[in-house]
Design an enzyme around this catalytic site. Structure first.
Site, PDB file in Angstrom:
ATOM      1  N   ARG A 123       3.323 -15.760  14.975  1.00 35.55           N
ATOM      2  CA  ARG A 123       3.865 -14.641  14.202  1.00 35.55           C
ATOM      3  C   ARG A 123       3.767 -14.853  12.693  1.00 35.55           C
ATOM      4  O   ARG A 123       3.976 -13.917  11.923  1.00 35.55           O
ATOM      5  CB  ARG A 123       5.331 -14.417  14.588  1.00 35.55           C
ATOM      6  CG  ARG A 123       5.555 -13.721  15.889  1.00 35.55           C
ATOM      7  CD  ARG A 123       6.206 -12.372  15.699  1.00 35.55           C
ATOM      8  NE  ARG A 123       7.550 -12.469  15.233  1.00 35.55           N
ATOM      9  CZ  ARG A 123       8.636 -12.393  15.999  1.00 35.55           C
ATOM     10  NH1 ARG A 123       8.494 -12.204  17.294  1.00 35.55           N
ATOM     11  NH2 ARG A 123       9.825 -12.474  15.496  1.00 35.55           N
ATOM     12  N   ASP A 133       1.333  -8.153  19.225  1.00 31.67           N
ATOM     13  CA  ASP A 133       1.040  -7.904  20.649  1.00 31.67           C
ATOM     14  C   ASP A 133      -0.116  -6.925  20.876  1.00 31.67           C
ATOM     15  O   ASP A 133      -0.693  -6.893  21.965  1.00 31.67           O
ATOM     16  CB  ASP A 133       2.286  -7.351  21.362  1.00 31.67           C
ATOM     17  CG  ASP A 133       3.482  -8.278  21.261  1.00 31.67           C
ATOM     18  OD1 ASP A 133       3.276  -9.481  21.032  1.00 31.67           O
ATOM     19  OD2 ASP A 133       4.625  -7.796  21.403  1.00 31.67           O
ATOM     20  N   ASP A 140       6.575  -1.439  19.099  1.00 33.15           N
ATOM     21  CA  ASP A 140       6.990  -0.376  20.026  1.00 33.15           C
ATOM     22  C   ASP A 140       8.457   0.041  19.875  1.00 33.15           C
ATOM     23  O   ASP A 140       8.782   1.219  20.034  1.00 33.15           O
ATOM     24  CB  ASP A 140       6.641  -0.719  21.485  1.00 33.15           C
ATOM     25  CG  ASP A 140       7.175  -2.066  21.919  1.00 33.15           C
ATOM     26  OD1 ASP A 140       7.781  -2.770  21.093  1.00 33.15           O
ATOM     27  OD2 ASP A 140       6.992  -2.410  23.101  1.00 33.15           O
ATOM     28  N   GLY A 153       3.035 -12.064  23.580  1.00 35.28           N
ATOM     29  CA  GLY A 153       2.519 -10.729  23.896  1.00 35.28           C
ATOM     30  C   GLY A 153       3.483  -9.894  24.698  1.00 35.28           C
ATOM     31  O   GLY A 153       3.116  -8.859  25.244  1.00 35.28           O
ATOM     32  N   ARG A 154       4.710 -10.387  24.789  1.00 35.36           N
ATOM     33  CA  ARG A 154       5.758  -9.717  25.580  1.00 35.36           C
ATOM     34  C   ARG A 154       5.245  -9.437  26.983  1.00 35.36           C
ATOM     35  O   ARG A 154       4.719 -10.350  27.602  1.00 35.36           O
ATOM     36  CB  ARG A 154       6.200  -8.431  24.875  1.00 35.36           C
ATOM     37  CG  ARG A 154       7.671  -8.123  25.120  1.00 35.36           C
ATOM     38  CD  ARG A 154       8.096  -6.895  24.382  1.00 35.36           C
ATOM     39  NE  ARG A 154       8.405  -7.170  23.002  1.00 35.36           N
ATOM     40  CZ  ARG A 154       9.563  -7.690  22.594  1.00 35.36           C
ATOM     41  NH1 ARG A 154      10.487  -7.995  23.444  1.00 35.36           N
ATOM     42  NH2 ARG A 154       9.779  -7.915  21.314  1.00 35.36           N
ATOM     43  N   ALA A 181       0.835  -1.213   0.000  1.00 33.20           N
ATOM     44  CA  ALA A 181       0.000   0.000   0.000  1.00 33.20           C
ATOM     45  C   ALA A 181       0.864   1.256   0.000  1.00 33.20           C
ATOM     46  O   ALA A 181       0.616   2.190  -0.773  1.00 33.20           O
ATOM     47  CB  ALA A 181      -0.919  -0.016   1.220  1.00 33.20           C
ATOM     48  N   VAL A 182       1.903   1.276   0.847  1.00 32.16           N
ATOM     49  CA  VAL A 182       2.787   2.453   0.911  1.00 32.16           C
ATOM     50  C   VAL A 182       3.442   2.657  -0.451  1.00 32.16           C
ATOM     51  O   VAL A 182       3.448   3.769  -0.997  1.00 32.16           O
ATOM     52  CB  VAL A 182       3.873   2.259   2.007  1.00 32.16           C
ATOM     53  CG1 VAL A 182       4.963   3.311   1.883  1.00 32.16           C
ATOM     54  CG2 VAL A 182       3.243   2.309   3.399  1.00 32.16           C
ATOM     55  N   CYS A 238      17.478  -4.136  16.239  1.00 29.16           N
ATOM     56  CA  CYS A 238      18.747  -3.432  16.054  1.00 29.16           C
ATOM     57  C   CYS A 238      19.079  -2.615  17.305  1.00 29.16           C
ATOM     58  O   CYS A 238      18.569  -1.500  17.479  1.00 29.16           O
ATOM     59  CB  CYS A 238      18.640  -2.530  14.819  1.00 29.16           C
ATOM     60  SG  CYS A 238      20.119  -1.562  14.526  1.00 29.16           S
ATOM     61  N   LYS A 280     -17.186 -30.256  34.730  1.00 34.32           N
ATOM     62  CA  LYS A 280     -16.248 -29.937  33.653  1.00 34.32           C
ATOM     63  C   LYS A 280     -15.204 -31.038  33.627  1.00 34.32           C
ATOM     64  O   LYS A 280     -14.620 -31.370  34.661  1.00 34.32           O
ATOM     65  CB  LYS A 280     -15.540 -28.606  33.952  1.00 34.32           C
ATOM     66  CG  LYS A 280     -16.320 -27.386  33.518  1.00 34.32           C
ATOM     67  CD  LYS A 280     -15.533 -26.130  33.868  1.00 34.32           C
ATOM     68  CE  LYS A 280     -16.248 -24.881  33.426  1.00 34.32           C
ATOM     69  NZ  LYS A 280     -16.164 -24.631  31.992  1.00 34.32           N
TER      70      LYS A 280
END
Ligand code: F6P
Length: 320
Positions: free
Chosen positions: A253, A128, A104, A171-172, A23-24, A74, A214
Site C-alpha cells: 500500500r 485492489d 469501493d 486484494g480483499r 490535480a483536483v 468510517c 524445477k
C-alpha cells in the site's frame, strides 16, 4: 462569492492519491473554485476536520505515497443517521459538491450522497483494482511493481534453498492484483477467489515440476482465499517438499507512486474537475481501453468487474 468544492480521500490509502489531490486542487483553483480538503476521510468530515488547499499547499506531493489529507474507514457512512449528518456538514460548508478519491467503500458513500442530492464525482483509487467502470485504479500499478519487486527477492532465497514459496498478496476478496503480480513475477501458480483450485491437483503439479527439473516454485496466493499459512501446510503435507509462506502485507500500500500511477492520477483529477465544472456529476471517472471514461456511480456499484481468466491461462502455459 467564490464557489467551494470539497475533496476527500477515504478508505484504504493508495499510492497516487496525492497526485490526484494535486490535480483536483490545481484544476479547481484555475477554474475559479476554493478547495476545501477534508481530513481523515468521512470520519474527519463528521468531526469537522478541514483545511484549505491552495496551489502551493499541494506542491511537492506528486511523488509521495499515502495521502496528505490522511484517510480512514468510517462505518457511519453505512448508516442513515451517519449519511444525514454528512449531508448536513456538506451543506453547512456551502460546498458545490464533493470529489471523492477512494475505492469501493468510497463509491458506496458517493452513491449514498448522490441519492441525498449532493453533487459527487468519484475518482477510483485502490491497490485492489476491483472497481467496475475503470480498467485501472490509482495505486494499482505501484502496488503491482512493489509486489513484483518483493517476489523477485523471494525468488532469490527460494532458488538458493530449492524451496516452494506461497506468497500472499492483498486484494480483499478479489484476485486482480494477485494474477497480474504472478504473471509479472513469473510465478508457477495462482490461487485466487475467482478460480476454483484443487489443492491435490496443485500439489501433484508441483511435484511434476520438480521432476521436470524445477528446483523452486512460487505460488501467488490471494488474501481473499483464506489462510496462506494453512494452505502452505497443506501443500507441504501433500508434496512432502519444503514450503515457506510469506505475506507481503502493507508494503503493497505504500511507497512512491510509479510514473504510470502518477499520470493516471493527474489525468483523473484534471478530468474530474473539468467535468464537475460543466455540470457533469454523479459519475465515476475511469480509464477504458486507454481512454478517459465515465459511468454513473450507480452503475459502477451495480456491476462486478470481470476477472480476466486469460491471465491465468498465460501463466499456466508459461510455467512449464
Ligand atoms: O482495499 C485495499 C486493502 O489494502 C485490501 O487489499 C486489504 O484487504 C484491505 O485494504 C486492508 O484494510 P485495512 O487497511 O482496513 O487493514
Amino acid at each position: 462569492m467564490t464557489k467551494k468544492i470539497g475533496v476527500i480521500t477515504s478508505g484504504g490509502d493508495a499510492p497516487g492519491m496525492n497526485a490526484a489531490l494535486r490535480a483536483v486542487t490545481r484544476r479547481a483553483i484555475s477554474l475559479g473554485y476554493e478547495v476545501i480538503g477534508i481530513k481523515r476521510g468521512f470520519k474527519g468530515l463528521l468531526d469537522g476536520e478541514f483545511t484549505n488547499l491552495t496551489i502551493r499547499s499541494v506542491s511537492g506531493i506528486i511523488n509521495v505515497g499515502g495521502t496528505i489529507l490522511h484517510t480512514g474507514r468510517c462505518p457511519e457512512t453505512k448508516t442513515t443517521a451517519g449519511m444525514s449528518k454528512t449531508v448536513k456538514v456538506i451543506k453547512e460548508l456551502n460546498l458545490e459538491g464533493l470529489i471523492i478519491i477512494g475505492g469501493d467503500g468510497s463509491l458506496a458513500a458517493g452513491n449514498a450522497l448522490v441519492k441525498r442530492g449532493i453533487k459527487v464525482i468519484n475518482i477510483p483509487a485502490s491497490i485492489d483494482n476491483d472497481i467496475y467502470g475503470t480498467d485501472e485504479t490509482i495505486g494499482y500499478d505501484t502496488a503491482l511493481n512493489t509486489a513484483v519487486d518483493a517476489i523477485d527477492k523471494i525468488r532469490d532465497t527460494a532458488t538458493s534453498h530449492d524451496r516452494i514459496f506461497v506468497v500472499e498478496v492483498m486484494g480483499r476478496e478479489h484476485g486482480f492484483l494477485t494474477a497480474d503480480v504472478a504473471l509479472a513475477a513469473g510465478c508457477e501458480f495462482i490461487v485466487v477467489p475467482e478460480l476454483k483450485v484443487d489443492v491435490n491437483k496443485l500439489a501433484l503439479e508441483l511435484k511434476k515440476g520438480k521432476e521436470r527439473g524445477k528446483t523452486s516454485e512460487i505460488i501467488a496466493f490471494a488474501e481473499g482465499c483464506g489462510s496462506s499459512h494453512k494452505f502452505g501446510k497443506q501443500i507441504e503435507k501433500l508434496t512432502k517438499l519444503e514450503v515457506r509462506v510469506s505475506t507481503l502485507g502493507y508494503i503493497q500500500r505504500g511507497g512512491r507512486p510509479t510514473a504510470r500511477t502518477r499520470i493516471l492520477a493527474s489525468c483523473f483529477g484534471h478530468f474530474a474537475m473539468n467535468l464537475f465544472h460543466i455540470g457533469k456529476t454523479n459519475i465515476l471517472v475511469g480509464i477504458t481501453k486507454a481512454n478517459l471514461s465515465v459511468i454513473p456511480i450507480e452503475n459502477a456499484i451495480k456491476h462486478k468487474k470481470e476477472f480476466n481468466k486469460n491471465t491465468a491461462k498465460v501463466l499456466k502455459n508459461l510455467a512449464v
